[in-house]
Design a protein around this motif. Structure first.
Motif, PDB file in Angstrom:
ATOM      1  N   SER A 200      56.004  70.173  -0.409  1.00 32.25           N
ATOM      2  CA  SER A 200      55.342  71.156   0.604  1.00 32.25           C
ATOM      3  C   SER A 200      56.551  72.051   1.040  1.00 32.25           C
ATOM      4  CB  SER A 200      54.748  70.148   1.807  1.00 32.25           C
ATOM      5  OG  SER A 200      54.289  71.008   2.742  1.00 32.25           O
ATOM      6  N   ASN A 201      56.469  73.121   1.314  1.00 33.24           N
ATOM      7  CA  ASN A 201      57.187  74.064   1.803  1.00 33.24           C
ATOM      8  C   ASN A 201      56.914  74.914   3.141  1.00 33.24           C
ATOM      9  OD1 ASN A 201      58.162  73.689  -0.984  1.00 33.24           O
ATOM     10  ND2 ASN A 201      58.715  75.865  -1.521  1.00 33.24           N
ATOM     11  N   MET A 202      57.965  75.239   3.863  1.00 28.22           N
ATOM     12  CA  MET A 202      57.813  75.694   5.237  1.00 28.22           C
ATOM     13  C   MET A 202      58.882  76.970   5.431  1.00 28.22           C
ATOM     14  SD  MET A 202      58.799  73.248   8.324  1.00 28.22           S
ATOM     15  CE  MET A 202      58.718  74.556   9.438  1.00 28.22           C
ATOM     16  N   LEU A 203      58.321  77.715   5.855  1.00 24.72           N
ATOM     17  CA  LEU A 203      59.290  79.100   6.158  1.00 24.72           C
ATOM     18  C   LEU A 203      59.271  79.307   7.646  1.00 24.72           C
ATOM     19  CD1 LEU A 203      60.887  81.497   4.771  1.00 24.72           C
ATOM     20  CD2 LEU A 203      58.587  82.815   5.056  1.00 24.72           C
ATOM     21  N   ILE A 204      60.481  79.508   8.346  1.00 26.54           N
ATOM     22  CA  ILE A 204      60.685  79.728   9.758  1.00 26.54           C
ATOM     23  C   ILE A 204      61.194  81.297  10.046  1.00 26.54           C
ATOM     24  CG2 ILE A 204      61.647  79.323  11.770  1.00 26.54           C
ATOM     25  CD1 ILE A 204      62.117  76.261  10.955  1.00 26.54           C
TER      26      ILE A 204
ATOM     27  N   MET B 206      63.748  63.391   0.434  1.00 26.60           N
ATOM     28  CA  MET B 206      64.980  64.299   0.452  1.00 26.60           C
ATOM     29  C   MET B 206      64.275  65.679   1.104  1.00 26.60           C
ATOM     30  SD  MET B 206      67.514  66.059  -2.390  1.00 26.60           S
ATOM     31  CE  MET B 206      66.133  67.197  -3.092  1.00 26.60           C
ATOM     32  N   LEU B 207      65.315  66.253   1.946  1.00 31.94           N
ATOM     33  CA  LEU B 207      64.883  67.754   2.365  1.00 31.94           C
ATOM     34  C   LEU B 207      65.995  68.730   2.058  1.00 31.94           C
ATOM     35  CD1 LEU B 207      63.223  69.547   4.528  1.00 31.94           C
ATOM     36  CD2 LEU B 207      64.666  68.715   6.180  1.00 31.94           C
ATOM     37  N   ASP B 208      65.461  69.631   1.345  1.00 32.77           N
ATOM     38  CA  ASP B 208      66.445  70.743   0.966  1.00 32.77           C
ATOM     39  C   ASP B 208      66.027  72.010   1.659  1.00 32.77           C
ATOM     40  OD1 ASP B 208      64.218  71.026  -0.755  1.00 32.77           O
ATOM     41  OD2 ASP B 208      65.387  72.066  -2.384  1.00 32.77           O
ATOM     42  N   LEU B 209      66.924  72.724   1.958  1.00 31.31           N
ATOM     43  CA  LEU B 209      66.707  73.907   2.571  1.00 31.31           C
ATOM     44  C   LEU B 209      67.643  75.119   2.394  1.00 31.31           C
ATOM     45  CD1 LEU B 209      69.105  74.290   5.174  1.00 31.31           C
ATOM     46  CD2 LEU B 209      68.113  72.367   5.730  1.00 31.31           C
ATOM     47  N   CYS B 210      67.126  76.580   2.486  1.00 26.25           N
ATOM     48  CA  CYS B 210      67.987  77.533   2.331  1.00 26.25           C
ATOM     49  C   CYS B 210      67.909  78.717   3.550  1.00 26.25           C
ATOM     50  CB  CYS B 210      67.542  78.301   1.101  1.00 26.25           C
ATOM     51  SG  CYS B 210      68.243  79.768   0.744  1.00 26.25           S
TER      52      CYS B 210
ATOM     53  N   PRO C  20      73.151  95.904   3.925  1.00 28.55           N
ATOM     54  CA  PRO C  20      73.285  95.937   2.515  1.00 28.55           C
ATOM     55  C   PRO C  20      73.568  94.238   2.097  1.00 28.55           C
ATOM     56  CG  PRO C  20      74.418  97.825   3.297  1.00 28.55           C
ATOM     57  CD  PRO C  20      73.885  97.205   4.321  1.00 28.55           C
ATOM     58  N   ASN C  21      74.280  93.756   2.775  1.00 29.88           N
ATOM     59  CA  ASN C  21      74.986  92.401   2.459  1.00 29.88           C
ATOM     60  C   ASN C  21      74.445  91.154   3.100  1.00 29.88           C
ATOM     61  OD1 ASN C  21      76.711  93.303  -0.089  1.00 29.88           O
ATOM     62  ND2 ASN C  21      78.045  94.101   1.615  1.00 29.88           N
ATOM     63  N   ARG C  22      73.339  91.394   4.187  1.00 32.80           N
ATOM     64  CA  ARG C  22      72.894  90.666   5.119  1.00 32.80           C
ATOM     65  C   ARG C  22      71.462  90.792   5.244  1.00 32.80           C
ATOM     66  NH1 ARG C  22      75.925  90.621  10.543  1.00 32.80           N
ATOM     67  NH2 ARG C  22      77.708  89.823   9.198  1.00 32.80           N
ATOM     68  N   TRP C  23      70.642  89.714   4.816  1.00 32.28           N
ATOM     69  CA  TRP C  23      69.081  89.982   5.154  1.00 32.28           C
ATOM     70  C   TRP C  23      68.853  89.517   6.545  1.00 32.28           C
ATOM     71  CZ3 TRP C  23      67.204  93.367   2.237  1.00 32.28           C
ATOM     72  CH2 TRP C  23      67.309  93.392   0.923  1.00 32.28           C
ATOM     73  N   LEU C  24      67.685  89.670   7.049  1.00 34.55           N
ATOM     74  CA  LEU C  24      67.344  89.193   8.408  1.00 34.55           C
ATOM     75  C   LEU C  24      67.120  87.605   8.513  1.00 34.55           C
ATOM     76  CD1 LEU C  24      64.879  92.078   9.510  1.00 34.55           C
ATOM     77  CD2 LEU C  24      67.163  91.802  10.420  1.00 34.55           C
ATOM     78  N   THR C  25      67.355  87.274   9.532  1.00 37.77           N
ATOM     79  CA  THR C  25      67.233  85.468   9.715  1.00 37.77           C
ATOM     80  C   THR C  25      65.894  84.969   9.166  1.00 37.77           C
ATOM     81  OG1 THR C  25      68.631  85.849  11.553  1.00 37.77           O
ATOM     82  CG2 THR C  25      67.862  83.616  11.183  1.00 37.77           C
ATOM     83  N   SER C  26      65.909  83.955   8.221  1.00 40.99           N
ATOM     84  CA  SER C  26      64.766  83.160   7.729  1.00 40.99           C
ATOM     85  C   SER C  26      65.385  81.938   7.115  1.00 40.99           C
ATOM     86  CB  SER C  26      64.246  84.173   6.870  1.00 40.99           C
ATOM     87  OG  SER C  26      62.995  83.471   6.350  1.00 40.99           O
ATOM     88  N   LEU C  27      64.647  80.955   7.585  1.00 37.02           N
ATOM     89  CA  LEU C  27      64.940  79.639   6.994  1.00 37.02           C
ATOM     90  C   LEU C  27      63.694  79.015   6.124  1.00 37.02           C
ATOM     91  CD1 LEU C  27      66.918  77.054   6.869  1.00 37.02           C
ATOM     92  CD2 LEU C  27      65.771  76.285   8.879  1.00 37.02           C
ATOM     93  N   MET C  28      64.027  78.525   4.888  1.00 33.99           N
ATOM     94  CA  MET C  28      63.112  77.901   4.123  1.00 33.99           C
ATOM     95  C   MET C  28      63.266  76.433   3.962  1.00 33.99           C
ATOM     96  SD  MET C  28      61.229  79.342   0.436  1.00 33.99           S
ATOM     97  CE  MET C  28      59.945  78.467  -0.177  1.00 33.99           C
ATOM     98  N   LEU C  29      62.427  75.522   4.131  1.00 39.01           N
ATOM     99  CA  LEU C  29      62.623  74.139   3.864  1.00 39.01           C
ATOM    100  C   LEU C  29      61.584  73.473   2.810  1.00 39.01           C
ATOM    101  CD1 LEU C  29      62.541  74.832   7.401  1.00 39.01           C
ATOM    102  CD2 LEU C  29      63.994  72.892   7.201  1.00 39.01           C
TER     103      LEU C  29
ATOM    104  N   PRO D 189      57.547  81.776  -3.774  1.00 38.40           N
ATOM    105  CA  PRO D 189      56.591  81.844  -2.210  1.00 38.40           C
ATOM    106  C   PRO D 189      55.295  81.085  -2.187  1.00 38.40           C
ATOM    107  CG  PRO D 189      56.328  84.000  -3.253  1.00 38.40           C
ATOM    108  CD  PRO D 189      57.510  83.189  -4.049  1.00 38.40           C
ATOM    109  N   LYS D 190      54.829  80.706  -3.663  1.00 37.45           N
ATOM    110  CA  LYS D 190      53.657  80.302  -3.735  1.00 37.45           C
ATOM    111  C   LYS D 190      53.489  78.800  -2.908  1.00 37.45           C
ATOM    112  CE  LYS D 190      50.222  78.662  -7.230  1.00 37.45           C
ATOM    113  NZ  LYS D 190      49.863  78.371  -8.677  1.00 37.45           N
ATOM    114  N   PRO D 191      54.417  77.884  -2.897  1.00 37.75           N
ATOM    115  CA  PRO D 191      54.304  76.811  -2.480  1.00 37.75           C
ATOM    116  C   PRO D 191      54.414  76.664  -0.856  1.00 37.75           C
ATOM    117  CG  PRO D 191      55.926  76.306  -4.263  1.00 37.75           C
ATOM    118  CD  PRO D 191      55.614  77.866  -3.663  1.00 37.75           C
ATOM    119  N   ILE D 192      54.498  77.773  -0.422  1.00 38.61           N
ATOM    120  CA  ILE D 192      54.845  77.855   1.496  1.00 38.61           C
ATOM    121  C   ILE D 192      53.416  77.539   1.778  1.00 38.61           C
ATOM    122  CG2 ILE D 192      55.385  79.212   3.062  1.00 38.61           C
ATOM    123  CD1 ILE D 192      56.944  80.961   1.402  1.00 38.61           C
ATOM    124  N   ASP D 193      53.356  76.206   2.776  1.00 34.70           N
ATOM    125  CA  ASP D 193      52.247  75.769   3.525  1.00 34.70           C
ATOM    126  C   ASP D 193      52.286  76.064   4.829  1.00 34.70           C
ATOM    127  OD1 ASP D 193      51.253  74.236   1.046  1.00 34.70           O
ATOM    128  OD2 ASP D 193      53.028  72.847   1.668  1.00 34.70           O
TER     129      ASP D 193
END
Length: 306
Positions: free
Chosen positions: A30-34, A1-5, A16-25, A51-55
């Motif tokens: 194993s975790n990755m951030l784009i 399974m692959l889950d993402l946010c 105020p209601n919108r952070w800058l574009t970023s994707l975490m999988l 954030p600890k598991p980000i490889d």
């Protein structure tokens, strides 16, 4: 399974209601951030992910709204007592840019390993992730990313028995390992495995004009996340000038690539209600207008399950 946010959906500046574009999988521990712009840490805390598991951290390009959050993110990962290395991927010049940002975060309890992209298309593999980086068309060197989780074929016990392969080696062969015995006999996975099955894939692309590479890398993916910078059609000249994409142009790419699902992200700060363009965009392709914190769990096709 692959889950993402999709941690954030904004372009240029956080709102105020919108952070800058970023994707975490996340997959198999194993975790990755784009991308990691200002505020990415807060968005991650709001989601409740650590954030600890980000490889792996991938950067599309070196504009501030995509990379300025790196020093704080690295410090947060270090404060979470991580000691394993982190791989950082990005265009040529990555080390110089990242090390410059790390002046305010010089001491970390883990090694940072840089991978600089120089080819139009470049593939890297880390843990369960197969990452295809592809160059797009922005004002500076910029890459999109296709992230895939591959899936082996089904194990064929009858074939293993026909070839008198001892049962004790089946598990190793099933997991892609070649077994070499002391007497020189070699058992390879292809002796007992069927054809590779459809895996999982996500394509992420921002800050670009339309290019054929995007269509190719988004073909038949499970989820295509693409910039929808401007919705008003009279902003086309502005989009061309700044090398960004109109929503209708992104929808046309989706219509050609036929992903299973498509989301917009990286909205201009002027687009406070991007979904007001839905009726117009859906005439081209059924795109979802993503908001901060959207998540999705991707699983292998039911018909392919063991």
């Amino acid at each position: 399974m692959l889950d993402l946010c999709l941690l954030g959906t904004g372009g240029m500046m956080p709102l105020p209601n919108r952070w800058l574009t970023s994707l975490m999988l996340r997959c198999s521990g194993s975790n990755m951030l784009i991308d990691c712009g200002e505020g990415t840490q807060i968005a991650m805390k709001e989601k409740g992910w650590s954030p600890k598991p980000i490889d792996i951290i991938c950067f599309t390009h070196f504009h501030a709204d995509h990379i300025s959050g790196l020093p704080g993110m690295l410090l947060s990962i270090g404060n979470a007592e991580r000691t394993e290395p982190i791989h950082i991927i990005g265009p040529k010049g990555l080390r110089r840019v990242a090390d410059g940002l790390r002046i305010v975060a010089p001491e970390l309890p883990f090694e940072v390993i840089y991978h600089e992209l120089e080819e139009p298309v470049q593939q890297l593999s880390f843990g369960p992730f197969v990452i295809d980086a592809f160059k797009v068309n922005h004002k500076v060197t910029c890459y999109g990313y296709r992230v895939s989780i591959r899936r082996l074929g089904k194990f064929d016990a009858a074939r293993a028995q026909e070839q008198n392969i001892p049962i004790r080696y089946w598990n190793r062969l099933q997991h892609g390992e070649t077994v070499t015995l002391d007497d020189g006999v070699i058992y390879t996975p292809d002796m007992v495995m069927g054809e590779a099955r459809r895996g999982l894939s996500v394509t992420y692309c921002t800050d670009t004009r339309p290019t054929p590479a995007i269509t190719e890398m988004a073909k038949d993916v499970d989820l295509f996340i693409c910039e929808g910078m401007y919705g008003e059609r009279d902003k086309l000249d502005n989009a061309k000038k700044n090398r960004h994409m109109m929503m209708y142009e992104a929808a046309e790419i989706g219509a050609a690539a036929k992903p299973r699902e498509m989301w917009f992200t990286h909205y201009s700060p002027s687009e406070m209600r991007p979904d007001i363009y839905k009726d117009d965009i859906w005439k081209i392709h059924p795109v979802k207008f993503a908001r901060d914190g959207w998540t999705k769990d991707l699983t292998f096709d039911d018909e392919d399950k063991d």
